[in-house]
Design a protein around this motif. Structure first.
Motif, short mmCIF file in Angstrom:
data_model
loop_
_atom_site.label_atom_id
_atom_site.label_comp_id
_atom_site.label_asym_id
_atom_site.label_seq_id
_atom_site.Cartn_x
_atom_site.Cartn_y
_atom_site.Cartn_z
N LYS A 1 0.80 -1.22 0.00
CA LYS A 1 0.00 0.00 0.00
C LYS A 1 0.84 1.28 0.00
CE LYS A 1 -3.65 -0.44 2.90
NZ LYS A 1 -4.39 -1.00 4.05
N LEU A 2 1.97 1.26 0.68
CA LEU A 2 2.75 2.49 0.88
C LEU A 2 3.11 3.18 -0.44
CD1 LEU A 2 4.01 4.35 2.97
CD2 LEU A 2 6.11 3.02 2.80
N MET A 3 3.64 2.40 -1.37
CA MET A 3 4.06 2.95 -2.66
C MET A 3 2.88 3.59 -3.40
SD MET A 3 6.94 3.34 -3.68
CE MET A 3 7.89 3.42 -5.15
N GLN A 4 1.75 2.89 -3.38
CA GLN A 4 0.57 3.40 -4.07
C GLN A 4 0.07 4.68 -3.40
OE1 GLN A 4 -2.40 0.31 -4.93
NE2 GLN A 4 -0.83 -1.20 -4.46
N MET A 5 0.19 4.67 -2.06
CA MET A 5 -0.23 5.84 -1.30
C MET A 5 0.69 7.02 -1.63
SD MET A 5 -0.06 5.99 2.78
CE MET A 5 0.72 7.47 3.40
N ILE A 6 2.01 6.77 -1.65
CA ILE A 6 2.96 7.84 -1.95
C ILE A 6 2.65 8.44 -3.31
CG2 ILE A 6 5.39 8.32 -2.50
CD1 ILE A 6 6.12 6.37 -0.25
N LYS A 7 2.42 7.56 -4.27
CA LYS A 7 2.13 8.05 -5.62
C LYS A 7 0.92 8.98 -5.62
CE LYS A 7 0.83 6.44 -10.22
NZ LYS A 7 1.84 7.05 -11.07
N ARG A 8 -0.07 8.63 -4.81
CA ARG A 8 -1.28 9.45 -4.79
C ARG A 8 -1.09 10.76 -4.03
NH1 ARG A 8 -3.14 4.32 -5.20
NH2 ARG A 8 -4.95 3.98 -6.55
N ILE A 9 -0.20 10.76 -3.02
CA ILE A 9 -0.09 11.98 -2.21
C ILE A 9 0.96 12.96 -2.73
CG2 ILE A 9 -0.90 10.83 -0.13
CD1 ILE A 9 1.96 10.95 0.89
N VAL A 10 1.79 12.53 -3.66
CA VAL A 10 2.85 13.45 -4.11
C VAL A 10 2.28 14.75 -4.71
CG1 VAL A 10 4.65 13.78 -5.85
CG2 VAL A 10 4.76 11.85 -4.30
N PRO A 11 1.28 14.70 -5.59
CA PRO A 11 0.78 15.99 -6.12
C PRO A 11 0.19 16.90 -5.04
CG PRO A 11 0.15 14.18 -7.55
CD PRO A 11 0.72 13.55 -6.32
#
Lengths: 261, 291, 224
Positions: free
Chosen positions: C140-150
């Motif tokens: 989950k972490l990687m997917q979460m990071i991808k979503r929160i970067v913008p």
């Protein structure tokens, strides 16, 4: 001895009884197709077998070992359940591949995490990794994805994704492989490639439980067909018994809709 | 809730100030010339005046105890400003250093937001405001102030090319003014019923005039002398009418005994000529309050 | 211009203070935000209520007021100035205000990021015998990071500019340094341009940040 025994399993969500006293057993090498209309409890039943839901009553046994007994709180602990899940594999309708890993990475991930729990992991790290990778490549080749191993899920078609998901489930060598409507999310022209792979697994005597709406496929591949209706097993038998010598009126109604449509 | 806290606070400050006031008075009587002794006596008397209060209730004792006088300032030439080494100098800064020395404590200069000066004092993040502060009713009611030590005036700043038209108070009626919020200048223009916009700082008021968003500004004459005219960004501005003369003082926490101690220090510094010497160094000797 | 080196020197040291506040806020708020996010998603109701209450207070009030309260309240109410009046104390108080404020904003972004990962990802991990911790870190972490970067990029750019609010408690960041020359400082009085020149610092720094954050975003483009 039966590989799987399910006794008196029931499950209620918010006062709605979704599963009502389900009992059945399965022999090694059996392929069971579960058919029935939406909301009949087929998916919930598969989820109970994989402990994504906990039945309110009933017992689940694999190879004679009691994995779950609603009356025994010890078997309901999360730490106990984790290892027991490995007796089952589950292929989801919507694949649920991990998007940040390649096809190969998806197949290897869980196996590698499990390997870390082995006592000799540190000493044989490289060796173990190579073994896992070899197996994973073999499985993907078997699925006809030899040239797709390093692609990410978003670069694959739905059918290819579902085949990766099957390889991922097989990598852990489950006793029983479950499919939850494996082709429902696919375009019609892509269902064939997935069904073909499942057929091949059946030919290799893989024990499988398949929830499906593909009646022709269910009839073709299954050694046993179960018709579920309103949380109950209404009819059970060989494909010929269920499809040609249908006993229950409700089953006949359900099947007629498929043969007409 | 906040009001309750404040009123409790105020009572506490008042009580302390009364005690401290007694203390410093008796201290003055004992030693008239030596302020350091006076300070110690003040602290002692403060504590002996009541059995329940401790020496820490005297602001003087509090400062002496922590060993540092924290002086709240703004960068304000020629009162408090940084020399080329980055050290604080100026008429006020040098006098503050001398005062701290007489108390036997270190001095620390801290730049503050002028709007928050009372907050800074009451919050004990500074011990005094010593920065060419005009003694207005507002200032004297919210702080314990010394007597006046320097004269100042509020002057009207206008662009040079129209300066001729605005040489007396009556001519100002249809101008729009920019003044520092809470400053003596604001008090003046609002007393005259003029049209004005309050801004954050005197320098912002000048910016308003320079950019044409206001017709005129009202600022301190000492500041005007330093900031506008030839050789500054405001070469096109000049000052005309002096609205009111006023006086600078030093502010302490309400009820502090230090104000009286500093008054005493000023008297002595005038008597021995050190204050005049310091004023001459910064060109403000003409403005010294003579008594 | 003879003034140039003096002004630039003062602006540089002001900007250094701005940068210090910026980085300390990031270092503190990024992990604290995660704690608050977990707190507000907790199944233990008092904890989730408390976390949500804090986030409500912090997001519902201006940062400027929070700065004033955190810096002045201890001295006003407790009669004890815990920060000290000097520059270190002001910087400490500003850092803590900014960390708490930004942690609350970050926590909401994290929460959105965590909750946006489909539940099927967790289920897939579970049936593969993974532990919840493994699922969080490996899946989950990687997917979460991808979503929160913008959204995080937005907040980070805003933070650069928000640091100027710290001048309310007289923290001498770059705008303070620029304004000093209007009133007179280091022999230069009545100069307006240094204040406007501070914008150049913000622009350049935000430009660099934008490039770095976009590069990060592109790096995460390998999956969807």
């Amino acid at each position: 001895m039966a590989i799987l025994e399910v006794e008196h399993v029931s499950k209620t969500f918010d006062k709605t009884e979704v599963l009502k006293d389900i009992s059945f057993s399965l022999e090694k090498g059996d392929v069971v197709s579960i058919i029935g209309s939406s909301g009949s409890g087929k998916t919930t039943f598969l989820r109970c077998l994989n402990f994504l839901e906990h039945p309110d009553t009933g017992v689940i046994r694999v190879n004679g070992e009691t994995l779950f007994d609603a009356a025994d709180p010890q078997t309901r602990q999360e730490s106990e359940i984790r290892k027991k899940r490995l007796h089952f594999g589950l292929v989801f309708q919507s694949f649920n591949l991990f998007p940040q890993y390649t096809a190969l990475g998806n197949v290897m991930l869980a196996k590698e995490l499990l390997a870390k729990e082995q006592p000799d992991y540190k000493a044989r790290k490289k060796e173990i990794h190579a073994e896992i990778e070899e197996e994973a490549k073999g499985l993907l080749t078997q699925m006809g994805l030899a040239d797709r191993m390093n692609n990410y899920p978003h670069q694959l078609s739905g059918g290819q994704c579902q085949r990766v998901a099957i390889a991922r489930a097989l990598a852990l060598k489950p006793d029983i492989l479950c499919f939850d409507e494996p082709t429902s999310a696919l375009d019609p022209e892509l269902t064939g490639e997935v069904l073909k792979v499942i057929k091949e697994l059946a030919d290799q005597k893989t024990t499988m439980i398949i929830v499906t709406h593909e009646m022709a496929f269910a009839r073709d591949v299954a050694s046993q067909v179960i018709f579920m209706d309103d949380g109950r097993i209404l009819e059970k038998g060989t494909p010929a018994e269920v499809f040609e010598h249908t006993k229950e009126e409700r089953t006949r109604q359900f099947l007629s809709r498929f043969t007409q449509g | 809730m906040k009001r309750k806290v404040l009123s409790v606070l105020l009572c506490g400050v008042l009580a302390v100030s009364m005690l401290a006031g007694c203390g410093s008075k008796s201290g003055d009587v004992v030693t008239n010339t030596d302020t350091e002794d006076a300070a110690e006596n003040a602290a002692e008397d403060g504590s002996s005046a009541t059995d329940t209060e401790t020496a820490a209730d005297s602001d003087m004792a509090y400062v002496v105890d922590k060993g540092t006088l924290v002086v709240g300032i703004t960068d304000f030439e020629p009162m408090d400003y940084k020399d080329e080494n980055g050290d604080w100098v100026g008429f006020d800064a040098d006098m503050a250093k001398a005062f701290a020395e007489s108390l036997g404590v270190d001095v620390e200069f801290v730049e503050i937001d002028w709007d928050n000066k009372v907050l800074e004092l009451d919050g004990k993040s500074i011990d005094c405001v010593w920065n060419g502060m005009t003694l207005t009713d507002e200032v004297t009611s919210s702080m314990e102030c010394t007597g006046a030590y320097l004269n100042n005036a509020q002057v009207v700043v206008v662009p040079k090319n129209v300066a001729d038209k605005y040489q007396d108070t009556d001519s100002l009626a249809d101008l729009s003014f920019a003044v520092e919020a809470g400053s003596a200048g604001e008090a003046e223009v609002s007393a005259l019923g003029l049209n004005y916009t309050p801004v954050k700082a005197q320098s912002d008021a000048l910016l308003e005039v320079a950019s044409g968003t206001s017709d005129a500004a009202v600022i301190d004459s000492l500041m005007a002398a330093a900031m506008i005219g030839e050789g500054t960004s405001y070469a096109d501005l000049t000052y005309t009418v002096a609205l009111n003369s006023e006086k600078y003082g030093v502010g302490f926490r309400k009820g502090s005994d230090l104000a009286a101690v500093l008054d005493e220090f000023f008297v002595n510094a005038m008597a021995d000529g050190s204050m005049q010497a310091c004023a001459e160094q910064y060109g403000v000797q003409a403005a010294l309050v003579q008594e | 211009m003879a003034q140039m080196p003096i002004v630039i020197g003062a602006l540089n040291s002001g900007f250094l203070q701005t940068l210090r506040l910026f980085f300390i806020t990031l270092i503190g708020a990024v992990p604290l935000g995660l704690l608050i996010a977990f707190g507000s998603m907790s199944k233990f109701r008092p904890l989730s209520m408390l976390s949500k209450f804090i986030v409500w207070i912090i997001r519902g009030t201006p940062l400027m007021i929070q700065l004033l309260i955190i810096f002045y309240f201890p001295g006003l109410v407790l009669h004890k100035q815990i920060w000290g009046g000097g520059e270190t104390g002001r910087f400490l108080a500003a850092s803590i205000s900014f960390i708490i404020n930004y942690a609350c904003y970050f926590s909401e972004i994290y929460r959105g990021g965590i909750q946006s990962v489909p539940v099927g990802q967790e289920e897939a991990g579970l049936v593969l015998g993974m532990t919840k911790t493994q699922i969080f870190f490996k899946v989950k972490l990687m997917q979460m990071i991808k979503r929160i970067v913008p959204p995080m990029s937005n907040e980070i750019i805003t933070l650069v500019k928000d640091t100027s609010l710290a001048r309310i408690i007289a923290l001498q960041e770059i705008i303070w340094a620029g304004q000093a020359f209007m009133k007179g400082s280091q022999g230069i009085a009545g100069e307006i341009w240094p204040l406007f020149f501070t914008a150049v610092y913000y622009l350049i720094f935000n430009g660099v940040l934008t490039v770095l954050l976009e590069r990060l975003e592109r790096k995460l483009d390998y999956f969807r």
